[in-house]
Enzyme design. Sequence first.
Site, short mmCIF file in Angstrom:
data_model
loop_
_atom_site.label_atom_id
_atom_site.label_comp_id
_atom_site.label_asym_id
_atom_site.label_seq_id
_atom_site.Cartn_x
_atom_site.Cartn_y
_atom_site.Cartn_z
N HIS A 104 0.70 -1.26 0.13
CA HIS A 104 -0.17 0.02 -0.10
C HIS A 104 0.89 0.84 -0.08
O HIS A 104 2.06 1.15 0.61
CB HIS A 104 -0.60 -0.06 1.05
CG HIS A 104 -1.30 0.35 0.84
ND1 HIS A 104 -2.82 1.16 0.41
CD2 HIS A 104 -1.97 2.39 2.02
CE1 HIS A 104 -3.65 2.24 0.48
NE2 HIS A 104 -2.98 3.20 1.24
N ASP A 136 -6.47 -8.73 5.85
CA ASP A 136 -6.95 -9.35 6.76
C ASP A 136 -8.54 -8.94 6.08
O ASP A 136 -8.38 -8.41 4.91
CB ASP A 136 -7.02 -8.69 8.47
CG ASP A 136 -7.71 -8.00 8.49
OD1 ASP A 136 -7.93 -7.18 7.84
OD2 ASP A 136 -6.35 -7.54 9.61
N ASP A 140 -6.73 -2.76 3.92
CA ASP A 140 -5.02 -1.99 4.18
C ASP A 140 -5.74 -2.27 5.97
O ASP A 140 -4.77 -0.60 6.54
CB ASP A 140 -5.61 -0.26 3.63
CG ASP A 140 -5.62 -0.64 2.18
OD1 ASP A 140 -4.82 -1.94 1.76
OD2 ASP A 140 -5.99 0.37 1.26
N1 3YE Z 1 -8.76 -7.10 0.45
C1 3YE Z 1 -9.17 -6.94 1.86
N2 3YE Z 1 -8.23 -6.94 2.56
C2 3YE Z 1 -7.31 -6.24 2.76
N3 3YE Z 1 -7.95 -6.03 -1.22
C3 3YE Z 1 -6.68 -5.03 -1.32
C4 3YE Z 1 -5.98 -5.06 0.37
C5 3YE Z 1 -6.95 -5.24 0.75
C6 3YE Z 1 -7.94 -5.94 0.22
O1 3YE Z 1 -6.89 -5.36 2.98
N4 3YE Z 1 -10.20 -7.75 2.55
C7 3YE Z 1 -11.17 0.68 -3.64
C8 3YE Z 1 -9.78 -0.80 -3.04
C9 3YE Z 1 -9.41 -0.64 -2.34
C10 3YE Z 1 -12.41 -0.34 -3.79
O2 3YE Z 1 -13.09 0.15 -2.81
N5 3YE Z 1 -12.44 -1.20 -4.48
C11 3YE Z 1 -13.63 -1.29 -4.71
C12 3YE Z 1 -14.82 -0.39 -5.39
C13 3YE Z 1 -14.25 -0.31 -6.59
C14 3YE Z 1 -14.38 -0.03 -8.24
O3 3YE Z 1 -15.94 0.93 -7.77
O4 3YE Z 1 -13.77 0.04 -9.14
C15 3YE Z 1 -14.00 -2.80 -5.08
O5 3YE Z 1 -15.22 -3.50 -5.32
O6 3YE Z 1 -13.47 -3.88 -4.29
C16 3YE Z 1 -6.63 -4.59 -2.52
C17 3YE Z 1 -6.66 -3.21 -1.94
C18 3YE Z 1 -8.26 -2.73 -2.32
C19 3YE Z 1 -7.70 -1.69 -2.43
#
Ligand code: 3YE
Length: 196
Positions: A104, A136, A140
């Site tokens: 991150h 987890d 983040d």
């Molecule tokens: N999942 C869990 N725990 C973590 N994924 C990531 C890290 C991490 C994880 O520590 N359980 C932005 C993602 C944030 C977001 O909200 N995405 C949404 C919508 C995005 C959109 O509208 O296109 C989504 O659908 O997932 C990786 C980093 C995630 C960053």
Amino acid sequence: SSRLVVLASGSGSNLQALLDAPDLAPEIALVASDRAGATALERAARAGIATSCVPFRGSEDRDAWAEELGEAVAAAAPDLVVLAGFMRVLPPPFVRRWPMFNVHPSLLPAFPGARAVEAALEWGVKVSGATVHFVDEEVDHGPIVAQEAVPVTPDDDAASLHARIQTVEHRLLPAAVRLHAEGRLRSEGRRVHVVD
Ligand code: 3YE
């Protein structure tokens, strides 16, 4: 030997850092993505690594998508999964299945989420950085494995600050992966220690 699966949504520069790491013990068994156009998939193919793409079809379908992605990951039998510029929230059953790192671009717990570099600039912090943490259920949020600060300069924009942070990520991530493969990470609650 230790097996790695890398999940990436974008350019895959952190994947490239793993590919370029000399003497990285773990073998990259699979690179998987939620986006067909991810340059990370091209980098993997060029390096002779198996790839898998499970396109994200929307939030209503997240559990089925994660199940399908999970099957592809499971087939590669990883000892560690690395989220390297992977931009999807993973549901609890997925994150409980394997030890998992995320990279991150901020000093967590400051500026979690998708726009961390922009948020740090808008806040006006003088120092930001890079974090490698265990994944987890909460985005983040998991225990921090490695972290390093970078200065924010007056002339920085998001691109220049991100580039400075990525230089650090490309060093921190292979080092953290190596420590995990060597069995040198110990957890005490949220605190992760490196042992000899
Ligand atoms: N999942 C869990 N725990 C973590 N994924 C990531 C890290 C991490 C994880 O520590 N359980 C932005 C993602 C944030 C977001 O909200 N995405 C949404 C919508 C995005 C959109 O509208 O296109 C989504 O659908 O997932 C990786 C980093 C995630 C960053």
